[in-house]
Write a protein that holds these residues in place. Sequence first.
Motif: not given
Lengths: 252, 211
Positions: B105-109, B151-154, B168-174
Amino acid sequence: MLTKRIIPCLDVKEGRVVKGIQFVELRDAGDPVELARAYDQQGADELVFLDISASHEGRKTMVDVVQGVAAELAIPFTVGGGINALEDMKRILRAGADKVSLNTAAVLRPELIREGAEYFGTQCIVVAIDAKWDEEAGTWRVYTHGGRKSTDKLVIDWVKEAASLGAGEILLTSMDRDGEKSGFNIALTKAVSEAVNIPVIASGGAGGSEHFTEVFTEGKADAALAASIFHYEETSVKEVKAHLKNEGVNVR
Amino acid sequence: MIGIVDYGMGNLFSVSKALERIGVPYIISDKKEQLDKTDGLILPGVGAFRDAMKLLDETNLSEFIIEQADKGKPILGICLGMQLLFDESEENGVFKGLGLLKGKAVLFPGESNGERYKVPHMGWNKLKFHQDSPLTAEVHADHVYFVHSYFITGEERDALVASSDYFEEVPAVVGKGNVFGMQFHPEKSGDLGMALLKNYTQYVQNTEVEV
């Protein structure tokens, strides 16, 4: 992309919605849950409940209202009014509200914003600001106690302070426009929206669908709140959204 | 029977009410022996990542959740609860998560191509489906309600079921195997949210877990 939000506001006193709600289809225009459901069906994106109870008992009743709404509805809602301490926030948020809105208490003790944000996360903390144009200062001034008391804070300074303390959103009411139905205060909304990096809900002055378009495009608001035009069925959330869609504003 | 993990954070009331509305029995508990008997777990969460992980560690629930996931029990993390399923978060420092899914999880820039934008990502945003999942069976992509600053990245691409666009592309359902997450609040996302939640409970019902 994220859509612009339309938020009806309901005043609740001793557990009942007050200020002439005139929905024809309602059996009981004073029941917060029933009204909330009606707005949900119209497509409201969120709801704000403002507790205007004067008594301690009335405040306690608000917890039942919050539980009732949270049990019935699957849309987010904010509760404001009478929230003066972290304990008040816990009471309301644990009952199922998604956000609490702080006004006078935050002006009197800004640390309250930080305390709430640290405990619940910034997304739960809305800072409500009553703003009025100050001719002498050439800018807007913050008022408290339901707009009765002027403060030494200027709106633009205060929103920045509130945001840095952890406010997740600003609910901005123009006292100059409130009840006038002549449109939202575009200059104020734009100035505040550009001053901070958190979402801004514009309030005060909505008289028709065109005013919503204006506040989203020129005013750069993220959401717009209205009470009487929805309550008196002068327009509906559905109608406003249809208008916005037509004007190219992204709505749900 | 669904077990809502009560580790002291999160809006348990609205999640539990949502389950009542769709007629799914549940318990709310912080006790492993009770949660162990359920057919599937929901990990809610509102607040800061660090505080949540600290509570999960102190109560040994983190270990328990990983064990449950390993033996095939369905788990659904909601909002912060979804982020907790991943390797780590950069919220107020770098903190380790449960590590059930890859990514962080990283911060929205708050800035994109020189343009500032608002953080948190708050409000209704549209889902875009990337692949089939038991969670998204027979639902149409529509708007759901988000409130988050990280939001989740990687993430692994095959774990990305749906995303939303917010600069950003925000993972919404994983979802990977029996481990699922929703970044938005299904319990606050109207009919679509309820349908997604119902799909999860359906999946739980159809899943046999070895005891």
